[in-house]
Design an enzyme around this catalytic site. Structure first.
Site, PDB file in Angstrom:
ATOM      1  N   LEU A  52       0.864  -1.174   0.000  1.00 62.14           N
ATOM      2  CA  LEU A  52       0.000   0.000   0.000  1.00 62.14           C
ATOM      3  C   LEU A  52       0.903   1.227   0.000  1.00 62.14           C
ATOM      4  CD1 LEU A  52      -2.635  -0.997   2.744  1.00 62.14           C
ATOM      5  CD2 LEU A  52      -2.898  -1.165   0.255  1.00 62.14           C
ATOM      6  N   ASP A  53       0.452   2.307  -0.629  1.00 66.21           N
ATOM      7  CA  ASP A  53       1.226   3.546  -0.608  1.00 66.21           C
ATOM      8  C   ASP A  53       1.440   4.010   0.830  1.00 66.21           C
ATOM      9  OD1 ASP A  53       1.238   3.578  -3.369  1.00 66.21           O
ATOM     10  OD2 ASP A  53      -0.503   4.909  -3.521  1.00 66.21           O
ATOM     11  N   LYS A  54       2.451   4.798   1.031  1.00 68.82           N
ATOM     12  CA  LYS A  54       2.816   5.283   2.359  1.00 68.82           C
ATOM     13  C   LYS A  54       1.613   5.841   3.118  1.00 68.82           C
ATOM     14  CE  LYS A  54       5.534   8.917   4.631  1.00 68.82           C
ATOM     15  NZ  LYS A  54       6.497  10.032   4.431  1.00 68.82           N
TER      16      LYS A  54
END
Length: 344
Positions: free
Chosen positions: A148-150
């Site tokens: 997942l993105d940051k």
């Protein structure tokens, strides 16, 4: 024959094709760079946007090289030592000898990379799981089968041994077409799609102007990867007499899993995510149309409004179909409540 390899500033190298140069770019570059770089590594460098010519990114490893061509190559920093364990709290939803399922908070990077060598989910997992993760999926990404993105919150599964890693990786690569894998997200977007339920079928690849971004590509182009998102509008905020809305809560189900897929797809149909400074920067001023309370909530929301609320997969050892759901985090709930207060 002159040396085609020239040192440029920093980690930038310049290669000039001589009069005998021919063949595919990845093969030619591999021969010029020597034993330090394998052909597969060079191919990844090209596809990730690290090679340019005449100021434009060259992302096609099959591009034909011609005499006189000049290529600039951005070589990443040398490999760092193996990530070390760090005592970072984990919100564990489930764990056994084969896998661990967590709820990822906003701000936590999944694996070490440039600018984030420590403080990542991988560092936390190494501390929690010990040596069992060693060598599974690569030094930098032990146990990681998806990411997942940051600043995206939500549920993730991590493998704890080779068998689990291989089985889970196959499920994610299959995108749930022949396995029980299913991924669902909730997002808050600007406006609302004309159709309250639909499918976005738009291939994605590297943005030619910015290697950190993704962009919709024409089908059939060299770096175009199939990308399909199914969406449904769950709630509309700030509805107006003309049947338009200022924002909407949407649910997205992924048929593929490309980097930034939901963010790019929703922006592509004209409805970028609130708080997305990469793909929705042009919509930031829309917050000025809101009453003060909602305006403050939108402007103070420091990330893209995206949450991976559901993940379903087949257990790699038992074959059991496992399903995990994580409710919206407090910051997204607060944003929704602020939008609900707007009376247009």
């Amino acid at each position: 024959m002159s040396d085609p390899f020239k040192q440029a500033s920093g980690n930038m190298k310049v290669l000039t094709a001589d009069e005998n140069a021919e063949g595919r770019l990845d093969a030619w570059m591999t021969a010029q760079l020597g034993e330090e770089f394998s052909r597969s590594r060079v191919k990844v460098l090209i596809k990730e946007g690290n090679v340019s010519s005449k100021g434009k990114v060259v992302a096609d490893p099959q591009k034909k090289v011609r005499p006189g061509d000049i290529f600039e190559i951005n070589l990443p920093e040398p490999e760092d030592p193996t990530p070390k364990g760090e005592d970072i709290p984990l919100d564990i939803l489930y764990e056994d000898d084969d896998l661990i399922v967590i709820s990822k908070p906003s701000g936590l990077v999944v694996h070490p990379a440039a600018g984030n060598w420590t403080g990542t989910l991988v560092n936390a997992l190494i501390h929690h799981c010990g040596e069992s993760l060693s060598g599974i999926g690569g030094v930098r990404r032990p146990g990681i089968v998806h990411r997942l993105d940051k600043d995206t919150t939500g549920v993730m599964v991590v493998a704890k041994n080779d068998v689990a890693h291989r089985h889970l990786s196959q499920q994610f690569a299959d995108h749930g077409r022949t396995t029980p894998l299913e991924r669902a997200y909730q997002a808050i977007v600007w406006g609302h799609p004309r159709s309250l339920k639909g499918m976005i079928d738009a291939p994605l690849g590297r943005d030619t102007g910015d290697r950190t971004r993704r962009a919709v590509k024409r089908p059939g182009t060299a770096d175009a990867d199939e990308a399909i998102t199914h969406y449904e509008v769950l709630e509309r905020f700030c509805e107006k007499p003309d049947a338009t809305s200022l924002a909407s809560l949407v649910e997205c189900h992924l048929e593929t899993g490309r980097t930034h897929q939901i963010r790019v797809h929703m922006a592509h149909i004209g409805h970028p995510l609130l708080g997305d400074t990469v793909y929705g920067a042009g919509f930031k001023t829309k917050a000025n149309l809101l009453p003060e309370v909602a305006k403050k909530a939108v402007n103070g929301f420091g990330r893209q409004a995206l949450h991976a609320y559901m993940l379903q997969f087949e257990h790699p050892r038992t074959g059991e179909v496992m399903r995990f759901e994580v409710p919206l985090p407090d910051d997204l709930i607060a944003l929704i409540e602020a939008l609900r207060t707007v009376d247009v």
